[in-house]
Design a protein around this motif. Structure first.
Motif, short mmCIF file in Angstrom:
data_model
loop_
_atom_site.label_atom_id
_atom_site.label_comp_id
_atom_site.label_asym_id
_atom_site.label_seq_id
_atom_site.Cartn_x
_atom_site.Cartn_y
_atom_site.Cartn_z
N GLN A 29 0.85 -1.20 0.00
CA GLN A 29 0.00 0.00 0.00
C GLN A 29 0.89 1.26 0.00
N TRP A 30 0.64 2.17 0.96
CA TRP A 30 1.42 3.41 1.00
C TRP A 30 2.47 3.39 2.11
N GLY A 31 2.98 2.24 2.39
CA GLY A 31 3.98 2.14 3.47
C GLY A 31 3.30 1.93 4.81
N ASP A 32 4.12 1.69 5.83
CA ASP A 32 3.63 1.49 7.20
C ASP A 32 2.71 0.29 7.33
N LYS A 87 3.56 20.88 -2.02
CA LYS A 87 3.87 20.15 -0.79
C LYS A 87 3.56 18.67 -0.97
N ILE A 88 4.61 17.85 -0.89
CA ILE A 88 4.44 16.40 -1.01
C ILE A 88 4.15 15.81 0.37
N GLY A 89 4.59 16.56 1.40
CA GLY A 89 4.47 16.02 2.76
C GLY A 89 5.58 15.03 3.03
N THR A 142 9.12 13.32 4.55
CA THR A 142 9.54 13.12 5.93
C THR A 142 10.62 14.13 6.34
N GLY A 143 11.12 14.90 5.37
CA GLY A 143 12.14 15.91 5.68
C GLY A 143 13.50 15.30 5.94
N ARG A 144 13.70 14.06 5.52
CA ARG A 144 14.97 13.39 5.80
C ARG A 144 15.99 13.53 4.66
N ALA A 149 11.48 -0.70 1.63
CA ALA A 149 10.91 0.25 2.58
C ALA A 149 9.71 0.92 1.88
N GLN A 150 8.95 1.70 2.62
CA GLN A 150 7.73 2.36 2.08
C GLN A 150 6.81 1.34 1.40
N GLY A 151 6.09 1.76 0.38
CA GLY A 151 5.13 0.85 -0.24
C GLY A 151 5.01 1.10 -1.73
N LEU A 205 2.67 1.95 -3.67
CA LEU A 205 1.94 3.11 -4.19
C LEU A 205 2.71 4.41 -3.97
N LEU A 206 3.88 4.29 -3.32
CA LEU A 206 4.78 5.44 -3.17
C LEU A 206 5.98 5.31 -4.10
N ASP A 207 5.93 4.31 -4.98
CA ASP A 207 7.04 4.08 -5.91
C ASP A 207 7.14 5.25 -6.91
P1 IMP Z 1 10.12 11.25 1.36
O1 IMP Z 1 10.34 9.80 1.14
O2 IMP Z 1 10.59 11.72 2.71
O3 IMP Z 1 10.67 12.08 0.24
O4 IMP Z 1 8.55 11.51 1.35
C1 IMP Z 1 7.76 11.32 0.17
C2 IMP Z 1 6.41 10.74 0.54
O5 IMP Z 1 6.59 9.39 0.99
C3 IMP Z 1 5.68 11.46 1.66
O6 IMP Z 1 4.29 11.38 1.42
C4 IMP Z 1 6.02 10.64 2.89
O7 IMP Z 1 5.05 10.76 3.91
C5 IMP Z 1 6.02 9.24 2.28
N1 IMP Z 1 6.86 8.31 3.04
C6 IMP Z 1 8.20 8.25 3.05
N2 IMP Z 1 8.61 7.24 3.85
C7 IMP Z 1 7.51 6.65 4.32
C8 IMP Z 1 7.29 5.51 5.15
O8 IMP Z 1 8.21 4.84 5.63
N3 IMP Z 1 5.99 5.21 5.41
C9 IMP Z 1 4.96 5.91 4.87
N4 IMP Z 1 5.11 6.96 4.08
C10 IMP Z 1 6.38 7.32 3.80
#
Ligand code: IMP
Length: 423
Positions: A10-13, A123-125, A127-129, A221-223, A225-227
């Protein structure tokens, strides 16, 4: 099984950390293939909770070697913090943690750019990492890799060039203060000394392990649908969590992959912005969030919650090659009178059974649901599939049928023992 891939469907987590921890009992190596400290795996062992961002959760099994592959972007601060925590727990990681010399480093300016881009552009939202900016540099061919730390002059020269460029961007576009090369060189030299013993040619290591018949779990990592290629672009992360990413992110051939297990939460969540067809912005969504403890392991942000979406899961199964799934957090639904699964989307007067990945379509679709009667009884202490309440089994059967996959494992709580094997 030479290589089994674990992907978030799904979308991670989805709870991959727990599933990887469980499956680690039967493998020799767990290898993470993409992402960075944006991920957060929570593993509960006994009464204790551990959160890892970079090191695979297989590290808690003393016979398992953990690899951070070339596809991962490494934040020195996060990595050193995890190594310190594991040492404090008396977990011996010497010879059991391997870091690819080809992995790219997250630099201070990546985090800085990540946060200011979020303030100034769409704004993608994130994690700021610093994940997006680090992968931008990788693709721009200016990224700094772990191997670059080996030679101070090479490292300083690359850093200087990058910082000059970033300073231009920072001052001209964003009007921000400039970065100091020397301070960063000193900081990363210290990092190099601390991680030196773990750095290796991990692709060579993994291919030798394959030749020797060792069993590898490749962890995304992630999911899906975030690919960055297959997700809800641009509201995605900057890497390939889908199973294809395992080959490039580890340097192993597709021919070595034997299976792909998708991890699916019994409902849906998403953090950050972007389309989420089954989102419930109401009391039911809030109840899922509170019951499921749906707050980010990395950022603490409340997760958006909604019903299970079989359309996106079919899509996810297709692009990942998922045949079997592990369903997590089934117990979160224990008290609901009814649970719903999205079985199709209404779009412009038509019924859509496939997942669109363009934003205007995703924003326009209306989910169509099938409703299931809740089971209204606790499942957390149940250890076998037949012992699940009939309505819970009906829900699981529907997941099999609606997603075209087979439920292999069900998690009914955070602890290791709260896991049911179906097949
Ligand atoms: P980024 O990976 O920090 O660039 O964030 C991009 C998108 O992926 C944002 O919507 C984050 O919330 C989401 N995201 C990044 N890592 C995770 C994760 O581990 N779980 C869920 N969403 C994530």
């Amino acid at each position: 099984m030479p290589v089994q891939i674990i992907v978030g469907a799904q979308w991670g987590d989805e709870g991959k950390g727990k599933i990887v921890d469980h499956l680690s009992e039967h493998v020799d190596i767990v290898a993470r293939y993409q992402g960075g400290a944006n991920a957060g795996h929570t593993v509960v062992i006994g009464d204790k909770e551990y959160v890892l961002h970079l090191i695979p959760s297989g590290i808690f099994h003393e016979n398992v070697t953990c690899v951070i592959g070339n596809g991962v972007v490494i934040d020195p601060i996060a990595l050193l913090d995890e190594i310190r925590q594991l040492r404090e727990l008396n977990i011996d990681i010497t010879g059991r943690l391997l870091i690819s010399h080809n992995a790219h480093l997250i630099m201070p300016y990546h985090k800085f750019l990540d946060s200011i881009r979020e303030q100034t552009t769409e704004k993608i939202g994130t994690t700021g990492r610093g994940i997006g900016p680090a992968y931008i540099d990788k693709c721009m061919r200016v990224g700094i890799r772990i191997v670059d730390l080996l030679n101070r002059d090479v490292f300083a020269a690359k850093l200087k060039r990058n910082i000059e460029e970033k300073n231009q961007i920072l001052s001209k576009i964003y009007g921000k203060t400039e970065l100091d090369v020397d301070a960063i060189v000193t900081e990363y030299e210290e990092f190099d000394k601390k991680i030196d013993e773990y750095v290796t040619d991990s692709a060579l290591y993994l291919n030798r392990a394959l030749r020797d018949g060792r069993r590898i779990l490749a962890e995304g990592a992630q999911g899906a649908l975030l690919d960055v290629d297959h997700g809800t672009y641009p509201f995605v992360t900057s890497s390939n969590p889908t199973s294809g990413g395992a080959c490039t992110g580890l340097g192993i051939p597709p021919t070595a992959i034997t299976s792909v297990l998708g991890v699916v939460k019994a409902y849906s969540t998403r953090v950050g912005n972007g389309p989420f067809p089954t989102e419930l912005e109401n009391e039911t969504g809030a109840r899922l969030r509170e019951t499921g403890g749906e707050y980010g392991a990395t950022t603490g942000r409340p997760r958006r919650c909604g019903w299970l979406d079989a359309v996106s899961l079919r899509y996810s199964a297709m692009i990942n090659g998922i045949r079997q799934i592990a369903v997590t957090k089934l117990d979160v639904l224990d008290d609901f009178d009814e649970v719903k699964v999205c079985i199709g989307y209404q779009y412009g007067g038509k019924l859509l059974k496939t997942f669109p990945t363009d934003i205007p379509s995703l924003n326009a679709i209306v989910p169509l649901y099938e409703t299931f009667e809740g089971w209204k009884s606790p499942t957390s202490a149940i250890t076998s599939y037949p012992a699940l309440p009939p309505n819970a089994r009906r829900y699981i059967d529907a997941m099999n049928a609606l997603t075209g996959t087979e439920v292999h494992m069900i998690s009914v709580g955070a602890r290791r023992d709260q896991t049911i094997f179906v097949h």
